[in-house]
Every structure is written in C-alpha cells, then in structure tokens.
Design an enzyme around this catalytic site. Structure first.
Site, PDB file in Angstrom:
ATOM      1  N   GLU A  18      39.638  35.983  41.720  1.00 16.53           N
ATOM      2  CA  GLU A  18      38.605  35.880  42.755  1.00 16.53           C
ATOM      3  C   GLU A  18      37.330  35.280  42.133  1.00 16.53           C
ATOM      4  O   GLU A  18      37.000  35.567  40.978  1.00 16.53           O
ATOM      5  CB  GLU A  18      38.290  37.285  43.278  1.00 16.53           C
ATOM      6  CG  GLU A  18      37.304  37.325  44.430  1.00 16.53           C
ATOM      7  CD  GLU A  18      37.013  38.749  44.890  1.00 16.53           C
ATOM      8  OE1 GLU A  18      37.039  39.671  44.063  1.00 16.53           O
ATOM      9  OE2 GLU A  18      36.761  38.929  46.097  1.00 16.53           O
TER      10      GLU A  18
ATOM     11  N   LYS B 153      39.955  36.887  52.976  1.00 16.34           N
ATOM     12  CA  LYS B 153      39.923  38.321  52.629  1.00 16.34           C
ATOM     13  C   LYS B 153      39.588  39.172  53.862  1.00 16.34           C
ATOM     14  O   LYS B 153      38.572  38.927  54.532  1.00 16.34           O
ATOM     15  CB  LYS B 153      38.868  38.534  51.541  1.00 16.34           C
ATOM     16  CG  LYS B 153      38.818  39.937  50.949  1.00 16.34           C
ATOM     17  CD  LYS B 153      37.714  40.004  49.877  1.00 16.34           C
ATOM     18  CE  LYS B 153      37.722  41.284  49.075  1.00 16.34           C
ATOM     19  NZ  LYS B 153      36.627  41.311  48.078  1.00 16.34           N
TER      20      LYS B 153
ATOM     21  N   CYS C 261      41.582  40.942  45.943  1.00 13.43           N
ATOM     22  CA  CYS C 261      40.798  42.028  45.357  1.00 13.43           C
ATOM     23  C   CYS C 261      40.828  43.366  46.120  1.00 13.43           C
ATOM     24  O   CYS C 261      41.809  44.075  46.075  1.00 13.43           O
ATOM     25  CB  CYS C 261      39.368  41.526  45.141  1.00 13.43           C
ATOM     26  SG  CYS C 261      38.396  42.542  44.006  1.00 13.43           S
TER      27      CYS C 261
HETATM   28  O1  LIG Z   1      31.314  38.214  45.258  1.00 11.78           O
HETATM   29  C1  LIG Z   1      31.821  37.744  44.229  1.00 11.78           C
HETATM   30  O2  LIG Z   1      31.204  37.018  43.440  1.00 11.78           O
HETATM   31  C2  LIG Z   1      33.230  38.069  43.931  1.00 11.78           C
HETATM   32  N1  LIG Z   1      33.720  39.102  44.759  1.00 11.78           N
HETATM   33  C3  LIG Z   1      33.723  40.365  44.389  1.00 11.78           C
HETATM   34  O3  LIG Z   1      33.275  40.714  43.323  1.00 11.78           O
HETATM   35  C4  LIG Z   1      34.329  41.355  45.350  1.00 11.78           C
HETATM   36  C5  LIG Z   1      33.403  41.572  46.493  1.00 11.78           C
HETATM   37  S1  LIG Z   1      31.769  42.078  46.058  1.00 11.78           S
HETATM   38  N2  LIG Z   1      34.652  42.546  44.631  1.00 11.78           N
HETATM   39  C6  LIG Z   1      35.589  43.410  45.006  1.00 11.78           C
HETATM   40  O4  LIG Z   1      36.257  43.274  46.027  1.00 11.78           O
HETATM   41  C7  LIG Z   1      35.779  44.566  44.029  1.00 11.78           C
HETATM   42  C8  LIG Z   1      36.828  45.565  44.426  1.00 11.78           C
HETATM   43  C9  LIG Z   1      36.853  46.694  43.479  1.00 11.78           C
HETATM   44  O5  LIG Z   1      36.271  46.669  42.416  1.00 11.78           O
HETATM   45  C10 LIG Z   1      37.598  47.920  43.832  1.00 11.78           C
HETATM   46  O6  LIG Z   1      38.318  47.938  44.861  1.00 11.78           O
HETATM   47  O7  LIG Z   1      37.483  48.904  43.094  1.00 11.78           O
END
Ligand SMILES: O=C(O)CNC(=O)[C@H](CS)NC(=O)CCC(=O)C(=O)O
Length: 284
Positions: free
Chosen positions: A46, A118, A159
C-alpha cells in the site's frame, strides 16, 4: 525443487517516502530483481508510490489511473514483462479533498487488468499509538474484485480490509479466488500484535495462497510501519519471508495451484459451510 506446476511470485518490502521519484527508483530496481529471479508477478505494498508526512498529504499527489504516475509503473511492467500488483495507489477521487486507495493489477504488457478501491477505511485510535482517520481524505470503494492471471485467480484487498473476514469469504466462495493479495502499511503497534496471525488465518479459512507486501520502517519522523512481507500457502504455512523485517527487498516463492485443489478436496469446507439463510434463521 519447484514442482512442474509451480509459478514463481514475489512480494516487495520497502519504505516509501514523500518523494515520487525516489519511490519509483526503488520500485524499478525491485521489478528488475523480481524479473531476473523468474517471478511472473511482483506485489508492492500500500502507498508504494508515495507516503505523505502527515494525514491527507497524499491527496495532493492523487491522479487518475490513466495519469502519468500509473503510466510510469505500467511501463515498468511492460519493460520487464512481469505482472504487477500495485496496492494502495492514490487515485484521484470525485472531489479535490478526497482520493481512493486503489489496488491496481497491471499485466506483463503494461495493461491495467483490474482495480479495487479499499472498502474498509482505517479510522482507528491505535492503543499506544496515534489516531488515524483515513475517511477524512479517502472515499471508500463499493465493489469486491477478483481477476484471472497466470498465477491463478487473484482476490484483491488493501491493508485494513484484512481485519474483515467477510470480504475474503466472498472472494473465495463467490468470486473463486485462489490467491489473496493484501498490500499493506500496518502500524508498528498493530502489526506486532496482529499482522502474521490475521494473514495466516485468512489463508487457512479460505484455503488460498496469501501474498502480503508490506511497508516497513520509518517514513520520515511521523510514521512507522511494521513490515514483514509474507507469502503464505493455503495450509497456513509461511513459504516466503525476508530475513530482515525492516529491510528493502523482495521475497520470492513458488506457488502451486494443484496444492490449492488438494487442500480443498481433502477438507471440503465449500460444501460444508452453512448458507447465509441458515444463519439468519438460527439467529431469529
Ligand atoms: O495513507 C497512507 O499513506 C497509506 N495508508 C495507510 O497507512 C492505511 C490507512 S491510514 N493504513 C492502514 O490501513 C493500517 C491498518 C493497520 O495498521 C491495522 O489494521 O492494524
């Protein structure tokens, strides 16, 4: 020795930063490595092309799938004749404040074969960590996506989706996926607690291969990802992992779709599971 039916795949592990050109250079090196190792598919994590320094930063780099950033990655696939899973691309949303967190599958001629947005957005107060609100700058997807490829039928996710088993049940039992892709940027805290066990659970309960490419380490001084890119077989065994959870590189494994068939034949959960109507009646 790989069996005659085996197909070689690779997953990248990397630390993307807030510099599109630097990330592209890393990806392009890893594509060449994967191609010379004989992989038919390389999966990126991701936010492979860009990780912002603060929430919502990535909206400013969002582009449509026919824009110059995706075109660059499509030419990488074409030049090295390899399929790419480009998980978590910042696709331009329907207004200037939002993007879609889109997982794109590109074939070995550089053509986009499918894309998945997503569905489950990471709006979470991480214990001992910080508060995330992905929905403040991301539009959720609405469609489940699976697509055929030379390494089997791929089921797409991104993710945080990993925590919601329903999507994987549908990918396996309605969309006939054989290989589940879970490009991720798990937080350091939640990854240490849940990453491996969730991925192995999804592999076991769907009897699919799972390929999970991970962001790792510190992206500037604000964000840190857990790392540990994994390739898991349909029995739940880890068949590919880098020696170091924090390094940049690729992990390669040979997957065998006849093993998917044999696991499913011997433990026929597709026939044994109860239909949704049974559960509706049982909970009346
Ligand atoms: O926005 C970006 O730059 C990249 N995207 C992310 O980092 C995304 C959304 S903030 N992170 C997750 O989905 C973490 C899930 C997770 O850590 C869990 O389910 O425990």
């Amino acid at each position: 020795m790989p069996s005659p039916n085996s197909l070689r795949v690779a997953a990248a592990q990397m630390t993307s930063v807030s510099d599109l050109a630097a990330n592209f250079a890393t990806c392009s090196r890893l594509v060449k490595e994967a191609a010379s190792a004989g992989a038919k598919l390389l999966c990126f994590p991701e936010a492979f092309s860009y990780v912002g320094t603060k929430d919502g930063d990535s909206v400013s780099v969002a582009q449509p799938l026919d824009g110059p950033i995706m075109n660059q990655y499509r030419s990488l696939a074409r030049e090295s004749s390899i399929w790419l899973s480009l998980g978590g691309f910042q696709e331009k949303g329907s207004d200037p404040q939002h993007l879609c967190n889109t997982h794109v599958i590109v074939d070995d001629t550089g053509k986009i074969r499918s894309s998945y947005r997503k569905i489950h957005l990471f709006d979470v107060d991480v214990p001992g960590g910080r508060v995330y609100k992905e929905s403040s700058f991301t539009e959720p997807g609405e469609d489940i996506v699976a697509v055929d490829s030379p390494i089997g039928r791929l089921g797409l996710s991104v993710c945080y989706d990993l925590r919601f088993p329903e999507i994987y049940q549908l990918l396996r039992f309605q969309h006939e996926a054989q290989v589940l892709l879970v490009p991720s940027a798990f937080t350091a805290v939640t990854g240490a607690a849940h990453w491996e066990i969730l991925l192995r659970a999804r592999a076991i309960e769907t009897q699919c291969y799972v390929i999970a490419a991970a962001q790792t380490g510190k992206h500037g001084d604000k964000r840190e990802s857990y790392g540990d890119s994994l390739i898991i077989d349909p029995w739940g065994t880890i068949v590919g992992r880098l020696p170091d959870r924090l390094s940049t590189g690729i992990v390669v494994a040979d997957i065998d779709l006849s093993f998917v068939d044999s696991v499913r034949e011997k433990m026929p959960i597709a026939k044994q599971r109860m239909p949704i109507d049974f559960w509706k009646a049982a909970s009346l």
